[in-house]
Design a protein around this motif. Structure first.
Motif, PDB file in Angstrom:
ATOM      1  N   LEU A 162       0.827  -1.119  -0.373  1.00  0.00           N
ATOM      2  CA  LEU A 162      -0.227   0.177   0.282  1.00  0.00           C
ATOM      3  C   LEU A 162       0.716   1.129  -0.142  1.00  0.00           C
ATOM      4  CD1 LEU A 162      -2.539  -1.291   2.741  1.00  0.00           C
ATOM      5  CD2 LEU A 162      -2.776  -0.624  -0.140  1.00  0.00           C
ATOM      6  N   GLY A 163       2.353   1.250   0.406  1.00  0.00           N
ATOM      7  CA  GLY A 163       2.615   2.191   0.352  1.00  0.00           C
ATOM      8  C   GLY A 163       2.732   3.471   1.436  1.00  0.00           C
ATOM      9  N   TYR A 164       2.233   2.965   2.606  1.00  0.00           N
ATOM     10  CA  TYR A 164       1.635   3.241   3.918  1.00  0.00           C
ATOM     11  C   TYR A 164       2.468   4.080   4.536  1.00  0.00           C
ATOM     12  CZ  TYR A 164      -1.255   4.435   8.524  1.00  0.00           C
ATOM     13  OH  TYR A 164      -1.899   4.266   8.984  1.00  0.00           O
ATOM     14  N   THR A 165       2.803   4.989   4.743  1.00  0.00           N
ATOM     15  CA  THR A 165       3.934   6.029   6.127  1.00  0.00           C
ATOM     16  C   THR A 165       3.069   6.140   7.145  1.00  0.00           C
ATOM     17  OG1 THR A 165       3.768   7.745   4.554  1.00  0.00           O
ATOM     18  CG2 THR A 165       5.582   5.467   3.918  1.00  0.00           C
ATOM     19  N   GLY A 166       1.378   6.294   7.403  1.00  0.00           N
ATOM     20  CA  GLY A 166       0.740   6.637   8.274  1.00  0.00           C
ATOM     21  C   GLY A 166       1.788   6.343   9.823  1.00  0.00           C
ATOM     22  N   PHE A 173      -1.605  18.548   9.565  1.00  0.00           N
ATOM     23  CA  PHE A 173      -2.213  17.374   8.259  1.00  0.00           C
ATOM     24  C   PHE A 173      -2.491  18.991   7.124  1.00  0.00           C
ATOM     25  CE2 PHE A 173      -3.862  14.010   6.244  1.00  0.00           C
ATOM     26  CZ  PHE A 173      -5.225  14.107   5.158  1.00  0.00           C
TER      27      PHE A 173
ATOM     28  N   ALA B 329      -0.439   8.704  -1.556  1.00  0.00           N
ATOM     29  CA  ALA B 329      -1.536   7.979  -0.858  1.00  0.00           C
ATOM     30  C   ALA B 329      -0.938   7.068   0.425  1.00  0.00           C
ATOM     31  CB  ALA B 329      -2.260   6.476  -1.061  1.00  0.00           C
ATOM     32  N   SER B 330       0.309   7.723   0.869  1.00  0.00           N
ATOM     33  CA  SER B 330       0.618   7.058   1.315  1.00  0.00           C
ATOM     34  C   SER B 330       0.396   7.504   2.938  1.00  0.00           C
ATOM     35  CB  SER B 330       2.716   7.797   1.779  1.00  0.00           C
ATOM     36  OG  SER B 330       3.032   8.992   1.638  1.00  0.00           O
ATOM     37  N   ASN B 331       0.242   8.155   3.302  1.00  0.00           N
ATOM     38  CA  ASN B 331      -0.361   9.215   4.730  1.00  0.00           C
ATOM     39  C   ASN B 331      -1.589  10.042   4.733  1.00  0.00           C
ATOM     40  OD1 ASN B 331      -1.081   9.493   7.121  1.00  0.00           O
ATOM     41  ND2 ASN B 331       1.267  10.095   7.599  1.00  0.00           N
ATOM     42  N   ASP B 332      -3.099   9.489   4.365  1.00  0.00           N
ATOM     43  CA  ASP B 332      -4.294   9.703   4.701  1.00  0.00           C
ATOM     44  C   ASP B 332      -5.228  10.351   5.755  1.00  0.00           C
ATOM     45  OD1 ASP B 332      -4.965   8.764   1.344  1.00  0.00           O
ATOM     46  OD2 ASP B 332      -4.128  10.316   1.637  1.00  0.00           O
TER      47      ASP B 332
END
Lengths: 183, 544
Positions: A162-166, A173, B329-332
């Motif tokens: 997902l490439g998520y870095t959260g 924000f 969409a790395s940090n939503d």
């Protein structure tokens, strides 16, 4: 970036990301090590079967590793081990249906089949995904739903796929910063 | 526990109980706050951060659900009510702070039109909205909508890309003369330093799982600690009220009886009782207590306790925006999922097919721990590609409709099922009616049109609406001790004081005389503040 290099970065950041209990910190989580895990719900044969099925469902590709590397099978086995009897029974019935079908079609257990046979069997399971009627078809829906959940929650699923870095700390924000979206 | 008679006993520490405790204790009254649940430690007892796989074993072994900490899932009551009809739920978070620990923080003022069916007006409540917003810390934009009044806001939080694109569709409908607006959400989270010195939000998106840095307002992190600092508060946690004692001669509340977490029974006396247990539990306790003077239950001469039950309900429409497929969409994360709101619907001109209104909260983005689109057909490379793509470019539109009030929706007591204290459980009766279905059908059509006019595709929509497709918001029940001028058809007066029992007040949203489409908590807090100041005045004037 090469996948192996990405994996090394995750592993290195495990030390940096480790926190005292109860403290609030962020950073990439350490890559979870399930290499020594022994199944508690699945038999050894079922463990290999489900691992393989999930890896066909969500395979590795150029962008991200798949179910097997992500440890989806660990997640499923652990969840089922602590799950309720009804859910466990449903899985057992589904696994039996897979084995029965494998014997009927190929004359051998699923884990003894070659990859092309295993993929053919999964395709057969999936053929009525939208309106399943048999135990085997319903099991495909259950298996896939569980594999997707397990995969997107894994370190590989979240960060590589997902490439998520959260799950981190931002001072603000930004929201949508694209002028073309505001026209 | 302190001996003697308390000035006020507050039962329930959720949004209304928490603020009542603060206002009363700050005014110098001796207050006892009774809460059935424990005091939880933010960051220790709930903390949604970290790897799901690392926490899976320990959480499941401890009997918890899933790998991700969630204050609601981990501490909510189960099997604590009887559902009747169309799947009513009952969110009951038994902990200090109640459901303020798990709420999304949405803080919308009711507008002048929303008080049409109330015996009080927006003007009566407006000063308390302001106090509440300053006290809590609420962020938002000033939108200038007359029936969604602007508040006293902290720095706002913007929409995400897919939500931003919905503006096109909104504008398209407006240009046809349709009354509609689209605004960013307003939430009780700190986006800048605040008098409370709570941490400023860091936009990790775990708000509803429990904010472990207390950027989000809860009863447990602001009013109750402030009340404790006055020295006037006695806090009793893990203490369940089992009976309300009545002085038969004077037809007044004398106090309560309770059982502590270790099984010890006790009682306390008070001059005033404030019930703030939630619309379901407050109604339940009033119905449970039937001394000879109140054979239908306390404060229930009108028969209205448990009646006028309403909430929000709805369903979802999901759209996709192909132009967003390759966005970053790395940090939503943001401040949880819903960052925007479709509003102003049918305020001035009612719909010909239904009474009431709805709003649509909108969210988007990739949130792995709560991925919105999971059922993409197929498998293998196709599944991987489409699963990611759809979540990257989706927008979800979630209806919050004002549930039609009727005799078919109410709370009563289950005659057969009891809790471990021997008290009858509440029974929630929910039957959707034509008004509800017609409202949901309209929402479906409006949202589909907005998606198309915005340049998107409708990915999922309920199609023809039936009762079975509707979902109730089980955290928004209101109305069961309705406010009114006439004791024959209401339970409390304009100060939330029971008509029949002058020292009984209600501090939760069960007093709502009508339920617009807007989230109830800010109004609950404002009304509880107003009620509490009225109680203080009664003490100061010697009336109590």
């Amino acid at each position: 970036m090469e996948r192996r290099e990405l994996f090394r970065i995750f592993a290195a950041s495990a030390v940096a990301a480790r926190t005292a209990i109860g403290q609030h910190q962020h950073g990439l989580p350490p890559a979870f090590d399930f290499s020594t895990y022994r199944p508690r719900f699945f038999t050894d044969a079922e463990y290999k079967m489900v691992d393989r099925l999930c890896d066909i469902l969500i395979p590795s590709d150029a962008q991200s590793r798949g179910s097997h590397d992500a440890g989806v099978i660990y997640y499923l086995d652990t969840t089922l081990h602590y799950g309720d009897a009804a859910g466990q029974q449903q899985w057992r019935a589904g696994l039996d249906a897979v084995e029965t079908t494998s014997q009927m079609r190929f004359g051998k257990p699923f884990i003894k089949c070659v990859h092309s046979q295993q993929e053919e069997l999964l395709a057969y399971m999936a053929r009525n995904e939208g309106a399943p009627t048999t135990t085997l078809e319903r099991f495909f829906v259950t298996l896939k739903r569980s594999a997707v959940e397990a995969y997107v929650l894994s370190d590989i699923g979240m960060h590589e796929y997902l490439g998520y870095t959260g799950d981190t700390s931002l001072p603000a924000f930004p929201g949508c910063t694209h002028a073309e979206h505001k026209r | 526990m302190a001996a003697g008679v308390f000035d006020v006993c507050v039962v329930g520490s959720g949004p209304g109980g928490g603020i009542a405790t603060y206002v009363l204790a700050s005014a110098g009254l001796k207050v006892a706050l009774v809460e059935a649940g424990p005091r939880l430690r933010a960051g220790f007892d709930y903390n949604a951060h970290g790897s799901a796989y690392e926490h899976l074993e320990s959480r499941l072994k401890a009997g918890k659900r899933g790998p991700i900490s969630s204050v609601f899932a981990d501490y909510c009551e189960r099997d604590h009510f009887t559902p009747v009809g169309n799947n009513p739920g009952h969110g009951f978070l038994k902990a200090l702070g109640g459901r303020s620990l798990c709420w999304a923080g949405h803080s919308l003022r009711f507008g002048p039109l929303d008080f049409k069916r109330w015996p009080i007006s927006y003007t009566d409540v407006a000063p308390y909205y302001s106090r509440a917003e300053r006290f809590m810390g609420v962020y938002g934009y000033k939108d200038g909508l007359y029936n969604l009044p602007d508040g006293e806001f902290l720095k706002p939080v913007p929409m995400r890309c897919a939500e931003q694109l919905l503006h096109r569709g909104i504008h398209g409908l407006k240009s046809r003369g349709f009354a509609i607006d689209f605004v960013a959400q307003r939430k009780a989270m700190l986006t800048q330093p605040h008098w409370s010195k709570r941490a400023v939000c860091h936009y990790c998106g775990h708000c509803m799982r429990g904010c472990e840095v207390d950027a989000k307002y809860t009863s447990a992190n602001t009013p109750i600690p402030s009340a404790l600092q006055t020295g006037n508060l006695t806090l009793l946690t893990e203490t369940t009220m089992t009976r309300i004692s009545v002085d038969a001669t004077r037809r007044r509340i004398a106090g309560i009886e309770y059982v502590t977490g270790n099984g010890t029974a006790g009682k306390l006396d008070c001059k005033v009782l404030v019930l703030a247990c939630s619309a379901v539990e407050t109604a339940r306790h009033l119905l449970l207590n039937k001394p000879a003077e109140f054979p239908n239950g306390l404060a229930n001469g009108s028969g209205q306790v448990g009646r006028n039950l309403t909430s929000h309900f709805g369903l979802d429409v999901i759209g996709l925006f192909p132009e967003l497929r390759s966005r970053n969409a790395s940090n939503d994360d943001g401040t949880d999922y819903f960052h925007s709101l479709i509003t102003s619907l049918y305020w001035d001109k009612p719909h010909p097919n239904f009474d009431g209104s709805y709003q649509v909260q909108c969210g988007s983005g990739v949130h792995p721990t709560s991925l919105m689109i999971r059922d993409v057909p197929g498998y293998g490379a196709k599944l991987k590609r489409e699963l990611r793509e759809k979540n990257v470019c989706h927008v979800l539109m979630d209806m919050q409709g004002s549930l039609f009030v009727s005799p078919k929706k109410y709370i009563d007591l289950d005659p057969d099922r009891k809790d471990r204290f021997g008290l009858n459980l509440p029974r929630i009766h929910l039957h959707y009616e034509q008004n509800d279905i017609a409202m949901a059908q309209d929402m479906t059509q409006v949202c589909e049109e907005i998606v198309r006019l915005s340049g998107g595709e409708v990915y999922r929509s309920p199609g023809t609406v039936t009762a079975e497709k509707l979902n109730i918001d089980y955290n928004h029940w209101v109305g069961t001790t309705k406010m009114g001028l006439d004791p024959k058809n209401s339970v409390v007066n304009v100060h939330c004081q029971a008509h029949e029992i002058p020292n009984l007040f209600i501090g939760d949203a069960s007093v709502f005389a009508a339920n617009p489409e807007k989230n109830p908590t800010l109004t609950n807090i404002a009304l509880s503040w107003r009620t509490s100041e009225h109680i203080v005045e009664k003490f100061r004037s010697g009336e109590v």
